[in-house]
Design a protein around this motif. Sequence first.
Motif, PDB file in Angstrom:
ATOM      1  N   VAL A  15      27.845 186.072  70.499  1.00 51.93           N
ATOM      2  CA  VAL A  15      28.296 184.912  69.419  1.00 51.93           C
ATOM      3  C   VAL A  15      27.714 183.727  69.996  1.00 51.93           C
ATOM      4  O   VAL A  15      27.242 183.460  70.861  1.00 51.93           O
ATOM      5  N   THR A  16      27.768 182.809  68.715  1.00 53.13           N
ATOM      6  CA  THR A  16      27.138 181.549  69.015  1.00 53.13           C
ATOM      7  C   THR A  16      28.430 180.847  69.792  1.00 53.13           C
ATOM      8  O   THR A  16      29.574 181.391  70.278  1.00 53.13           O
ATOM      9  N   SER A  17      27.890 179.703  70.174  1.00 49.32           N
ATOM     10  CA  SER A  17      28.876 178.682  70.958  1.00 49.32           C
ATOM     11  C   SER A  17      30.174 178.491  70.047  1.00 49.32           C
ATOM     12  O   SER A  17      31.336 178.161  70.585  1.00 49.32           O
ATOM     13  N   GLU A  18      29.979 178.749  68.749  1.00 53.70           N
ATOM     14  CA  GLU A  18      31.315 178.298  67.970  1.00 53.70           C
ATOM     15  C   GLU A  18      32.099 179.687  67.577  1.00 53.70           C
ATOM     16  O   GLU A  18      33.272 179.821  67.059  1.00 53.70           O
ATOM     17  N   GLY A  19      31.516 180.774  68.155  1.00 56.66           N
ATOM     18  CA  GLY A  19      32.334 182.102  68.000  1.00 56.66           C
ATOM     19  C   GLY A  19      31.800 182.876  66.876  1.00 56.66           C
ATOM     20  O   GLY A  19      32.451 183.853  66.627  1.00 56.66           O
ATOM     21  N   ARG A  20      30.855 182.457  66.283  1.00 59.12           N
ATOM     22  CA  ARG A  20      30.309 183.416  65.306  1.00 59.12           C
ATOM     23  C   ARG A  20      29.375 184.488  65.591  1.00 59.12           C
ATOM     24  O   ARG A  20      28.592 184.440  66.289  1.00 59.12           O
ATOM     25  N   THR A  21      29.851 185.718  65.182  1.00 59.72           N
ATOM     26  CA  THR A  21      29.047 186.903  65.615  1.00 59.72           C
ATOM     27  C   THR A  21      27.674 186.942  65.355  1.00 59.72           C
ATOM     28  O   THR A  21      27.159 186.802  64.032  1.00 59.72           O
ATOM     29  N   VAL A  22      26.779 187.269  66.252  1.00 63.27           N
ATOM     30  CA  VAL A  22      25.288 187.434  65.961  1.00 63.27           C
ATOM     31  C   VAL A  22      24.910 188.925  66.080  1.00 63.27           C
ATOM     32  O   VAL A  22      24.064 189.267  65.414  1.00 63.27           O
ATOM     33  N   GLY A  23      25.588 189.624  67.068  1.00 62.51           N
ATOM     34  CA  GLY A  23      25.203 190.854  66.929  1.00 62.51           C
ATOM     35  C   GLY A  23      25.965 191.760  68.257  1.00 62.51           C
ATOM     36  O   GLY A  23      26.811 191.124  68.855  1.00 62.51           O
ATOM     37  N   ARG A  24      25.498 192.828  68.834  1.00 62.21           N
ATOM     38  CA  ARG A  24      26.253 193.627  69.970  1.00 62.21           C
ATOM     39  C   ARG A  24      24.933 193.946  70.726  1.00 62.21           C
ATOM     40  O   ARG A  24      23.727 194.569  70.328  1.00 62.21           O
ATOM     41  N   VAL A  25      25.302 193.864  72.034  1.00 62.88           N
ATOM     42  CA  VAL A  25      24.194 194.187  73.167  1.00 62.88           C
ATOM     43  C   VAL A  25      23.910 196.021  73.077  1.00 62.88           C
ATOM     44  O   VAL A  25      25.060 196.602  73.124  1.00 62.88           O
ATOM     45  N   ARG A  26      22.964 196.515  72.773  1.00 63.13           N
ATOM     46  CA  ARG A  26      22.535 197.860  72.980  1.00 63.13           C
ATOM     47  C   ARG A  26      22.090 198.220  74.250  1.00 63.13           C
ATOM     48  O   ARG A  26      22.557 199.268  74.598  1.00 63.13           O
ATOM     49  N   ASP A  27      21.214 197.459  74.949  1.00 58.37           N
ATOM     50  CA  ASP A  27      20.616 197.889  76.045  1.00 58.37           C
ATOM     51  C   ASP A  27      20.368 196.595  77.076  1.00 58.37           C
ATOM     52  O   ASP A  27      20.235 195.525  76.505  1.00 58.37           O
ATOM     53  N   VAL A  28      20.128 196.974  78.332  1.00 57.65           N
ATOM     54  CA  VAL A  28      19.987 195.840  79.326  1.00 57.65           C
ATOM     55  C   VAL A  28      18.687 196.058  80.386  1.00 57.65           C
ATOM     56  O   VAL A  28      18.465 197.269  80.540  1.00 57.65           O
ATOM     57  N   ASP A  29      17.994 195.232  80.566  1.00 59.63           N
ATOM     58  CA  ASP A  29      17.031 195.387  81.324  1.00 59.63           C
ATOM     59  C   ASP A  29      16.926 193.940  82.056  1.00 59.63           C
ATOM     60  O   ASP A  29      15.978 192.983  81.729  1.00 59.63           O
ATOM     61  N   ASP A  30      17.373 193.784  83.372  1.00 58.69           N
ATOM     62  CA  ASP A  30      17.479 192.772  84.038  1.00 58.69           C
ATOM     63  C   ASP A  30      17.830 191.400  83.329  1.00 58.69           C
ATOM     64  O   ASP A  30      18.911 190.679  83.362  1.00 58.69           O
ATOM     65  N   ASP A  31      16.665 190.496  83.215  1.00 56.78           N
ATOM     66  CA  ASP A  31      16.792 189.305  82.447  1.00 56.78           C
ATOM     67  C   ASP A  31      16.880 189.399  80.781  1.00 56.78           C
ATOM     68  O   ASP A  31      16.650 188.248  80.310  1.00 56.78           O
ATOM     69  N   ARG A  32      16.921 190.453  80.368  1.00 55.47           N
ATOM     70  CA  ARG A  32      16.799 190.738  79.001  1.00 55.47           C
ATOM     71  C   ARG A  32      17.703 191.636  78.506  1.00 55.47           C
ATOM     72  O   ARG A  32      17.966 192.650  79.249  1.00 55.47           O
ATOM     73  N   ALA A  33      18.273 191.546  77.244  1.00 60.30           N
ATOM     74  CA  ALA A  33      19.137 192.714  76.775  1.00 60.30           C
ATOM     75  C   ALA A  33      18.579 192.886  75.178  1.00 60.30           C
ATOM     76  O   ALA A  33      18.116 191.814  74.572  1.00 60.30           O
ATOM     77  N   THR A  34      18.651 194.229  74.740  1.00 55.34           N
ATOM     78  CA  THR A  34      18.535 194.211  73.301  1.00 55.34           C
ATOM     79  C   THR A  34      19.674 194.096  72.444  1.00 55.34           C
ATOM     80  O   THR A  34      20.566 194.706  72.857  1.00 55.34           O
ATOM     81  N   ILE A  35      19.468 193.437  71.470  1.00 56.49           N
ATOM     82  CA  ILE A  35      20.613 193.059  70.668  1.00 56.49           C
ATOM     83  C   ILE A  35      20.486 193.698  69.305  1.00 56.49           C
ATOM     84  O   ILE A  35      19.243 193.574  68.735  1.00 56.49           O
TER      85      ILE A  35
END
Length: 82
Positions: A15-35
């Motif tokens: 979510v944004t700092s205001e709480g607006r939904t951007v997406g959902r984390v599908r996968d993670v790899d150390d310093d990156r996440a796929t959204i």
Amino acid sequence: MDRMFRDDDREKTVVTSEGRTVGRVRDVDDDRATIDRSDDDESLTDEIKDMLGWGDDDDSHELHRDHVEREEDDRLYLRQRR
């Protein structure tokens, strides 16, 4: 975010700092996440997409840990653009 992404970050809502939904984390790899962008994200501002380096052609995008301000419960909050 002061830590690397972890397996338990999968499925968290981004979510944004205001709480607006951007997406959902599908996968993670150390310093990156796929959204996976949310279905209602067509109205995401160009400013947010530009900040994250996201174009309009794909429904999944990378999120870097330095884009994330904090985590709370099952949400990752993006840094506010300055």
